[in-house]
Scaffold this motif. Structure first.
Motif, PDB file in Angstrom:
ATOM      1  N   ALA A  13       0.837  -1.208   0.000  1.00  0.00           N
ATOM      2  CA  ALA A  13       0.000   0.000   0.000  1.00  0.00           C
ATOM      3  C   ALA A  13       0.869   1.254   0.000  1.00  0.00           C
ATOM      4  O   ALA A  13       0.592   2.219  -0.736  1.00  0.00           O
ATOM      5  N   PHE A  14       1.931   1.268   0.803  1.00  0.00           N
ATOM      6  CA  PHE A  14       2.780   2.456   0.820  1.00  0.00           C
ATOM      7  C   PHE A  14       3.623   2.576  -0.447  1.00  0.00           C
ATOM      8  O   PHE A  14       3.960   3.680  -0.856  1.00  0.00           O
ATOM      9  N   LEU A  15       3.953   1.476  -1.085  1.00  0.00           N
ATOM     10  CA  LEU A  15       4.648   1.563  -2.369  1.00  0.00           C
ATOM     11  C   LEU A  15       3.747   2.221  -3.402  1.00  0.00           C
ATOM     12  O   LEU A  15       4.189   3.147  -4.120  1.00  0.00           O
ATOM     13  N   ILE A  16       2.509   1.786  -3.456  1.00  0.00           N
ATOM     14  CA  ILE A  16       1.558   2.402  -4.400  1.00  0.00           C
ATOM     15  C   ILE A  16       1.326   3.868  -4.034  1.00  0.00           C
ATOM     16  O   ILE A  16       1.253   4.740  -4.909  1.00  0.00           O
ATOM     17  N   PHE A  17       1.239   4.157  -2.730  1.00  0.00           N
ATOM     18  CA  PHE A  17       1.030   5.537  -2.290  1.00  0.00           C
ATOM     19  C   PHE A  17       2.184   6.435  -2.711  1.00  0.00           C
ATOM     20  O   PHE A  17       1.969   7.549  -3.196  1.00  0.00           O
ATOM     21  N   PHE A  18       3.430   5.942  -2.552  1.00  0.00           N
ATOM     22  CA  PHE A  18       4.574   6.781  -2.911  1.00  0.00           C
ATOM     23  C   PHE A  18       4.752   6.905  -4.414  1.00  0.00           C
ATOM     24  O   PHE A  18       5.211   7.937  -4.903  1.00  0.00           O
ATOM     25  N   ILE A  19       4.393   5.865  -5.151  1.00  0.00           N
ATOM     26  CA  ILE A  19       4.492   5.965  -6.618  1.00  0.00           C
ATOM     27  C   ILE A  19       3.472   6.968  -7.145  1.00  0.00           C
ATOM     28  O   ILE A  19       3.771   7.789  -8.019  1.00  0.00           O
ATOM     29  N   ALA A  20       2.258   6.908  -6.600  1.00  0.00           N
ATOM     30  CA  ALA A  20       1.194   7.801  -7.066  1.00  0.00           C
ATOM     31  C   ALA A  20       0.979   8.955  -6.097  1.00  0.00           C
ATOM     32  O   ALA A  20      -0.149   9.398  -5.873  1.00  0.00           O
ATOM     33  N   PHE A  21       2.049   9.461  -5.518  1.00  0.00           N
ATOM     34  CA  PHE A  21       1.921  10.515  -4.503  1.00  0.00           C
ATOM     35  C   PHE A  21       1.353  11.808  -5.079  1.00  0.00           C
ATOM     36  O   PHE A  21       0.643  12.543  -4.387  1.00  0.00           O
ATOM     37  N   ASP A  22       1.653  12.081  -6.319  1.00  0.00           N
ATOM     38  CA  ASP A  22       1.159  13.327  -6.919  1.00  0.00           C
ATOM     39  C   ASP A  22      -0.361  13.380  -6.907  1.00  0.00           C
ATOM     40  O   ASP A  22      -0.952  14.438  -6.682  1.00  0.00           O
ATOM     41  N   THR A  23      -0.999  12.239  -7.142  1.00  0.00           N
ATOM     42  CA  THR A  23      -2.472  12.236  -7.166  1.00  0.00           C
ATOM     43  C   THR A  23      -3.057  11.871  -5.800  1.00  0.00           C
ATOM     44  O   THR A  23      -4.077  12.426  -5.405  1.00  0.00           O
ATOM     45  N   LEU A  24      -2.418  10.944  -5.062  1.00  0.00           N
ATOM     46  CA  LEU A  24      -2.972  10.503  -3.774  1.00  0.00           C
ATOM     47  C   LEU A  24      -2.595  11.421  -2.623  1.00  0.00           C
ATOM     48  O   LEU A  24      -3.257  11.408  -1.583  1.00  0.00           O
ATOM     49  N   GLY A  25      -1.548  12.207  -2.769  1.00  0.00           N
ATOM     50  CA  GLY A  25      -1.117  13.105  -1.695  1.00  0.00           C
ATOM     51  C   GLY A  25      -2.174  14.142  -1.373  1.00  0.00           C
ATOM     52  O   GLY A  25      -2.406  14.467  -0.208  1.00  0.00           O
ATOM     53  N   GLY A  26      -2.821  14.660  -2.386  1.00  0.00           N
ATOM     54  CA  GLY A  26      -3.868  15.656  -2.163  1.00  0.00           C
ATOM     55  C   GLY A  26      -5.093  15.053  -1.495  1.00  0.00           C
ATOM     56  O   GLY A  26      -5.792  15.740  -0.749  1.00  0.00           O
ATOM     57  N   VAL A  27      -5.355  13.762  -1.749  1.00  0.00           N
ATOM     58  CA  VAL A  27      -6.511  13.105  -1.134  1.00  0.00           C
ATOM     59  C   VAL A  27      -6.319  13.031   0.386  1.00  0.00           C
ATOM     60  O   VAL A  27      -7.262  13.216   1.153  1.00  0.00           O
TER      61      VAL A  27
END
Length: 122
Positions: A18-32
Motif C-alpha cells: 500500500a505504501f509503495l503504491i502511495f509513494f508511486i502515485a503521490f502526486d495524485t494521492l497526496g492531495g486526497v
C-alpha cells in the motif's frame, strides 16, 4: 501459531504494498490525504511501523518453527518407543535358569593326575 504467522506475513505485504503504491502515485494521492509533501518524520514513522510488523512476523515464524520442532521431537520419541515395543514382541528374551560355570582344564583332563605338592628339604 502458524495461522498468526500467515496473517502477519499478509499484513506486512499489504502494508508495504500500500505504501509503495502511495509513494508511486503521490502526486495524485497526496492531495486526497491532505499531504503537500513527504516529510522525514512521516517516512520514519512509516518505516518504524513496517519494522515492527516485520519483527512480529519474524518472531511468529520462529515461534511456529519451534512449536513444530518440539512436536516432531515428541513424535520421534513416540515412534522409537513403539519400535522398541514391537521389537520386544517379535524377539522375546529366554531367561536362563542357572548361570553357567566355566569349566577348568583340570576338570576335563583325562589323566586324572593328583595336584602338585610342594616338597621342602629340611
Amino acid at each position: 501459531m502458524k495461522k498468526l504467522h500467515q496473517i502477519l506475513q499478509i499484513a506486512l505485504l499489504v502494508y508495504f504494498g500500500a505504501f509503495l503504491i502511495f509513494f508511486i502515485a503521490f502526486d495524485t494521492l497526496g492531495g486526497v490525504f491532505g499531504m503537500d509533501e513527504i516529510t522525514s518524520d512521516s517516512m520514519v514513522t512509516i518505516i518504524l511501523i513496517g519494522l515492527i510488523l516485520f519483527l512480529a512476523a519474524w518472531g511468529s515464524s520462529y515461534a511456529a518453527y519451534a512449536s513444530l520442532a518440539s512436536t516432531i521431537k515428541k513424535m520421534e520419541i513416540d515412534a522409537n518407543s513403539l519400535k522398541a515395543k514391537i521389537y520386544d514382541f517379535e524377539h522375546p528374551r529366554i531367561p536362563t535358569t542357572q548361570p553357567t560355570r566355566p569349566t577348568l582344564p583340570s576338570d576335563t583332563d583325562p589323566s586324572n593326575l593328583p595336584p602338585r605338592q610342594n616338597i621342602t628339604d629340611k
